[in-house]
Write a protein that holds these residues in place. Structure first.
Motif, PDB file in Angstrom:
ATOM      1  N   PRO A   6       0.821  -1.213   0.000  1.00 28.24           N
ATOM      2  CA  PRO A   6       0.000   0.000   0.000  1.00 28.24           C
ATOM      3  C   PRO A   6       0.855   1.263   0.000  1.00 28.24           C
ATOM      4  O   PRO A   6       2.085   1.202   0.016  1.00 28.24           O
ATOM      5  CB  PRO A   6      -0.788  -0.124   1.317  1.00 28.24           C
ATOM      6  CG  PRO A   6       0.140  -0.874   2.221  1.00 28.24           C
ATOM      7  CD  PRO A   6       0.867  -1.854   1.333  1.00 28.24           C
ATOM      8  N   SER A  72      -4.800  -1.636  -0.622  1.00 36.05           N
ATOM      9  CA  SER A  72      -4.964  -0.198  -0.834  1.00 36.05           C
ATOM     10  C   SER A  72      -4.419   0.192  -2.212  1.00 36.05           C
ATOM     11  O   SER A  72      -4.941  -0.251  -3.220  1.00 36.05           O
ATOM     12  CB  SER A  72      -4.286   0.583   0.294  1.00 36.05           C
ATOM     13  OG  SER A  72      -4.671   1.938   0.271  1.00 36.05           O
ATOM     14  N   GLY A  75      -4.006  -2.658  -4.318  1.00 39.24           N
ATOM     15  CA  GLY A  75      -5.256  -3.143  -4.889  1.00 39.24           C
ATOM     16  C   GLY A  75      -5.654  -2.380  -6.131  1.00 39.24           C
ATOM     17  O   GLY A  75      -6.165  -2.965  -7.100  1.00 39.24           O
ATOM     18  N   TYR A  76      -5.411  -1.072  -6.138  1.00 40.82           N
ATOM     19  CA  TYR A  76      -5.691  -0.284  -7.343  1.00 40.82           C
ATOM     20  C   TYR A  76      -4.826  -0.772  -8.504  1.00 40.82           C
ATOM     21  O   TYR A  76      -5.287  -0.848  -9.652  1.00 40.82           O
ATOM     22  CB  TYR A  76      -5.410   1.204  -7.102  1.00 40.82           C
ATOM     23  CG  TYR A  76      -6.205   1.830  -5.989  1.00 40.82           C
ATOM     24  CD1 TYR A  76      -7.519   1.461  -5.730  1.00 40.82           C
ATOM     25  CD2 TYR A  76      -5.643   2.820  -5.185  1.00 40.82           C
ATOM     26  CE1 TYR A  76      -8.246   2.051  -4.711  1.00 40.82           C
ATOM     27  CE2 TYR A  76      -6.359   3.417  -4.161  1.00 40.82           C
ATOM     28  CZ  TYR A  76      -7.659   3.023  -3.926  1.00 40.82           C
ATOM     29  OH  TYR A  76      -8.370   3.609  -2.914  1.00 40.82           O
ATOM     30  N   LEU A  94      -7.888  -8.611  -3.375  1.00 40.78           N
ATOM     31  CA  LEU A  94      -8.063  -7.168  -3.224  1.00 40.78           C
ATOM     32  C   LEU A  94      -8.306  -6.872  -1.753  1.00 40.78           C
ATOM     33  O   LEU A  94      -9.347  -7.228  -1.204  1.00 40.78           O
ATOM     34  CB  LEU A  94      -9.247  -6.686  -4.069  1.00 40.78           C
ATOM     35  CG  LEU A  94      -9.163  -6.990  -5.559  1.00 40.78           C
ATOM     36  CD1 LEU A  94     -10.485  -6.668  -6.250  1.00 40.78           C
ATOM     37  CD2 LEU A  94      -8.014  -6.201  -6.198  1.00 40.78           C
ATOM     38  N   THR A  97      -9.271  -1.947  -0.354  1.00 40.89           N
ATOM     39  CA  THR A  97      -9.174  -1.121  -1.546  1.00 40.89           C
ATOM     40  C   THR A  97     -10.571  -0.932  -2.104  1.00 40.89           C
ATOM     41  O   THR A  97     -11.554  -1.396  -1.526  1.00 40.89           O
ATOM     42  CB  THR A  97      -8.218  -1.775  -2.569  1.00 40.89           C
ATOM     43  OG1 THR A  97      -7.889  -0.840  -3.597  1.00 40.89           O
ATOM     44  CG2 THR A  97      -8.819  -3.031  -3.179  1.00 40.89           C
ATOM     45  N   THR A 192     -11.310   2.704   3.095  1.00 40.29           N
ATOM     46  CA  THR A 192     -12.026   1.887   2.106  1.00 40.29           C
ATOM     47  C   THR A 192     -12.929   0.944   2.900  1.00 40.29           C
ATOM     48  O   THR A 192     -12.573  -0.215   3.115  1.00 40.29           O
ATOM     49  CB  THR A 192     -11.053   1.108   1.197  1.00 40.29           C
ATOM     50  OG1 THR A 192     -10.125   0.381   2.010  1.00 40.29           O
ATOM     51  CG2 THR A 192     -10.281   2.062   0.301  1.00 40.29           C
ATOM     52  N   HIS A 217      -7.432  -0.130   8.223  1.00 35.05           N
ATOM     53  CA  HIS A 217      -7.089  -0.136   6.807  1.00 35.05           C
ATOM     54  C   HIS A 217      -5.906  -1.047   6.487  1.00 35.05           C
ATOM     55  O   HIS A 217      -5.797  -1.540   5.366  1.00 35.05           O
ATOM     56  CB  HIS A 217      -6.776   1.297   6.367  1.00 35.05           C
ATOM     57  CG  HIS A 217      -6.579   1.472   4.901  1.00 35.05           C
ATOM     58  ND1 HIS A 217      -7.559   1.186   3.972  1.00 35.05           N
ATOM     59  CD2 HIS A 217      -5.505   1.907   4.183  1.00 35.05           C
ATOM     60  CE1 HIS A 217      -7.111   1.447   2.753  1.00 35.05           C
ATOM     61  NE2 HIS A 217      -5.863   1.869   2.851  1.00 35.05           N
TER      62      HIS A 217
END
Length: 238
Positions: A6, A72, A75-76, A94, A97, A192, A217
């Motif tokens: 992340p 986070s 994951g994007y 994932l 995120t 998220t 998170h």
């Protein structure tokens, strides 16, 4: 398996997870651009650039397909890889995120964060974010670990904030994800939140949703046993 860290961290974030999963699987844990030992190119980067970097890394390592897990920002990047290089995925994890883009208020907050990093430094930014990164019950030891891992170059943190701010909405792309998918979220994640994880799970056919009680998170740091157990079960099943 590839683990994508992340923001604003580096590959050390997933050290314990990599050691646990590495007992049974080959684990690749890269530093994303500008973080850890990875160089920061001029002009910054986009989340799509990071996905393309990963595809190139898999080529270099002669890995045709992999389970890709990201938390986070990671994951994007994993979602961007699913959109741009879907054939490289044998599975998708994932964690904490979301598929949606930043709303206008969040984009403005990113601008404030960029200004804070430039004027007061990365540590001031991390201290401001810390209450949103971990659950209220997080120990002082864990908070100190987060501060240590987040000690990254200011230029990389600014570039990362810009990439996060400008990432596209990938919600409409979720139904096209066909590989086995697991979505992990901390019950106390305010960045998220579980509602975002539930929405992704509903959009991806057959996706497994795992909510980790009491975690914020940064689930893999806050609840490593629960996180690693979920990942090991997913890898074992698929």
């Amino acid at each position: 398996m590839v683990l994508l860290h992340p923001f604003p961290f580096d590959r050390r974030f997933f050290r314990d997870c990599a050691l646990v999963q590495g007992e049974h699987h080959r684990i690749v844990v890269p530093d994303l651009r500008g973080f850890g030992e990875s160089a920061l190119p001029e002009g910054g980067f986009s989340v799509a650039d990071l996905a393309d970097d990963l595809a190139e890394l898999l080529d270099t390592l002669r890995i045709e397909r992999a389970v890709v897990g990201g938390l986070s920002l990671g994951g994007y990047v994993a979602l961007a890889l699913a959109a741009r290089h879907r054939h490289r995925l044998s599975g998708l994890i994932l964690a904490d995120t979301k598929a949606s883009a930043d709303p206008e208020a969040a984009r403005l907050a990113r601008a404030d964060s960029i200004a804070l990093v430039r004027t007061a430094g990365v540590s001031a930014y991390v201290d401001k974010q810390l209450p949103r990164l971990v659950a209220a019950s997080a120990s002082d030891e864990l908070r100190a670990q987060v501060r240590m891992l987040a000690a990254q170059p200011a230029a990389a943190v600014v570039a990362g904030l810009e990439a996060l701010r400008d990432r596209p909405d990938r919600t409409a792309e979720l139904p096209a994800v066909t590989c086995p998918t697991m979505i992990i979220v901390g019950s106390e994640d305010v960045l998220t939140p579980p509602a975002e994880a539930e929405a992704m799970s509903a959009a991806i056919k057959g996706a497994l949703l795992v909510c980790i009680p009491g975690a914020g998170h940064l689930t893999s740091l806050e609840a490593p046993l629960a996180f690693n157990t979920a990942v090991a079960a997913f890898l074992g099943d698929h």
